[in-house]
Scaffold this active site. Structure first.
Site, PDB file in Angstrom:
ATOM      1  N   GLU A   1       6.518 -11.441  12.282  1.00 16.00           N
ATOM      2  CA  GLU A   1       5.649 -11.649  13.444  1.00 16.00           C
ATOM      3  C   GLU A   1       4.211 -11.257  13.120  1.00 16.00           C
ATOM      4  OE1 GLU A   1       5.241  -8.963  17.254  1.00 16.00           O
ATOM      5  OE2 GLU A   1       6.971 -10.303  17.503  1.00 16.00           O
ATOM      6  N   ASN A   2       4.037 -10.165  12.415  1.00 18.57           N
ATOM      7  CA  ASN A   2       2.691  -9.684  12.090  1.00 18.57           C
ATOM      8  C   ASN A   2       1.927 -10.667  11.213  1.00 18.57           C
ATOM      9  OD1 ASN A   2       3.107  -7.368  13.574  1.00 18.57           O
ATOM     10  ND2 ASN A   2       3.585  -6.081  11.804  1.00 18.57           N
TER      11      ASN A   2
ATOM     12  N   GLN B   1     -10.819   2.438   3.126  1.00 22.03           N
ATOM     13  CA  GLN B   1      -9.678   2.264   4.023  1.00 22.03           C
ATOM     14  C   GLN B   1      -9.768   3.305   5.132  1.00 22.03           C
ATOM     15  OE1 GLN B   1      -5.144   3.287   3.435  1.00 22.03           O
ATOM     16  NE2 GLN B   1      -5.594   1.442   2.242  1.00 22.03           N
TER      17      GLN B   1
ATOM     18  N   ASP C   1       0.837  -1.201   0.000  1.00 23.05           N
ATOM     19  CA  ASP C   1       0.000   0.000   0.000  1.00 23.05           C
ATOM     20  C   ASP C   1       0.871   1.249   0.000  1.00 23.05           C
ATOM     21  OD1 ASP C   1      -2.974   1.114   0.881  1.00 23.05           O
ATOM     22  OD2 ASP C   1      -1.344   2.283   1.788  1.00 23.05           O
TER      23      ASP C   1
ATOM     24  N   SER D   1       5.913  -1.803   9.400  1.00 19.72           N
ATOM     25  CA  SER D   1       7.090  -1.896  10.252  1.00 19.72           C
ATOM     26  C   SER D   1       8.320  -1.806   9.367  1.00 19.72           C
ATOM     27  CB  SER D   1       7.114  -3.206  11.036  1.00 19.72           C
ATOM     28  OG  SER D   1       8.329  -3.301  11.783  1.00 19.72           O
TER      29      SER D   1
ATOM     30  N   PRO E   1      -3.816  -0.303  12.101  1.00 16.00           N
ATOM     31  CA  PRO E   1      -4.470  -1.374  12.863  1.00 16.00           C
ATOM     32  C   PRO E   1      -3.869  -1.595  14.242  1.00 16.00           C
ATOM     33  CG  PRO E   1      -3.017  -2.301  11.185  1.00 16.00           C
ATOM     34  CD  PRO E   1      -3.100  -0.820  10.922  1.00 16.00           C
TER      35      PRO E   1
ATOM     36  N   TYR F   1       2.614   9.909  -0.162  1.00 17.14           N
ATOM     37  CA  TYR F   1       3.686   9.318   0.634  1.00 17.14           C
ATOM     38  C   TYR F   1       5.064   9.604   0.033  1.00 17.14           C
ATOM     39  CZ  TYR F   1      -0.025   6.417   2.730  1.00 17.14           C
ATOM     40  OH  TYR F   1      -1.157   5.964   3.359  1.00 17.14           O
TER      41      TYR F   1
ATOM     42  N   SER G   1     -10.816   6.298   0.943  1.00 21.45           N
ATOM     43  CA  SER G   1     -10.089   6.203   2.200  1.00 21.45           C
ATOM     44  C   SER G   1     -10.536   7.338   3.114  1.00 21.45           C
ATOM     45  CB  SER G   1      -8.576   6.293   1.936  1.00 21.45           C
ATOM     46  OG  SER G   1      -7.834   6.207   3.141  1.00 21.45           O
TER      47      SER G   1
END
Length: 283
Positions: A237-238, A157, A44, A229, A185, A49, A135
């Site tokens: 981990e996610n 979103q 995304d 991250s 999230p 950005y 969004s």
């Protein structure tokens, strides 16, 4: 990767990789490569950005077939409007180095969103995008858009996390066949969420991290997410949330954390409208 099917039959991965605030080109490119190596297939980004070129470079370098990737980008307020959105889309496509976009979103509910949506309907019908959406649209803005155009948004979103669970918004989206996708999230680490006592207790019971518990909570609610991250270990981990389930009592415990409003940004506040409309991403 688990998926949810949009109203037009396109499959949206349940978890994607968000690139907000990854503005250093080298870091962004490496982070996207790491995310793809971990197993993410949705990336995304957004014109605002300022990292579409770095994202595109990673997509070309990763050697994963294009059809296996899902790329989202967004049109900024400055480029809302029919002709401006068509130009902005062409510029994003060029920066990403792609021949089509999987999901194109109106980034904010401000400016000429009607004109932007008509342009997005055209892009969708021409096959330049596989799905279109919005969004940060609150329920009334979403309903207004749905009732006044030929195509309804396939995705909205919005900010969703344990402290802002958006129950009303989710009900409205469901009634119009719009799939929610959660940005932030993990609450962008607000309110010391990773050390919240209720969440930490659940995490200990499952031998998981608090972040994994939160992402599993989203998953069990059927809400796709785009956590971000810059650390590969956390990316891995996610994704590792499919080997445990939260009980009904644990889900209820997390439901009780909702404070009913955002402490990150309030899109219904005139100050937000003024601030975001003042942001110019190009000359």
């Amino acid at each position: 990767m688990q998926v949810v099917t949009l109203s037009n039959g396109v499959n949206l991965p349940m978890m994607g990789y968000g690139t907000f605030q990854l503005t250093d080109p080298a870091q962004c490119q490496q982070c996207v490569l790491d995310a793809l190596a971990c197993g993410y297939r949705l990336v995304d980004t957004a014109a605002a950005y300022h990292n579409e070129e770095a994202v595109g470079a990673a997509l070309r370098q990763c050697a994963i077939p294009r059809k296996e990737l899902f790329v989202t980008t967004k049109v900024w307020i400055q480029d809302a409007g029919y002709d401006a959105t068509l130009r902005a889309f062409a510029a994003s496509l060029d920066r990403l180095g792609l021949s089509y976009i999987d999901l194109y979103l109106i980034h904010q509910p401000f400016g000429d969103t009607y004109g932007a949506w008509r342009a997005m309907e055209r892009l969708y019908e021409e096959g330049a995008v596989r799905a279109i959406g919005v969004s940060n649209f609150s329920p009334e803005r979403l309903v207004d858009l749905c009732m006044n155009h030929r195509l309804r948004p396939m995705v909205n979103q919005i900010e969703i996390h344990p402290f802002f669970q958006q129950r009303e918004a989710l009900q409205v989206m469901d009634s119009y066949g719009v799939v929610p996708q959660a940005w932030g999230p993990l609450s962008e680490a607000q309110k010391n969420i990773f050390h919240n006592r209720a969440l930490a207790k659940i995490a200990r019971q499952h031998n998981k991290s608090t972040a994994q518990v939160i992402l599993r909570w989203h998953y069990q609610r059927g809400i796709p997410t785009i956590p971000k991250s810059a650390h590969r270990q956390r990316m891995e981990e996610n994704l590792d949330i499919l080997d445990f389930s939260l009980t009904d009592r644990e889900m209820q415990s997390i439901a009780a954390l909702d404070i009913g409003h955002s402490e990150i940004i309030d899109h219904r506040c005139f100050c937000t409208a003024r601030q975001l409309n003042s942001v110019k991403i190009h000359g």
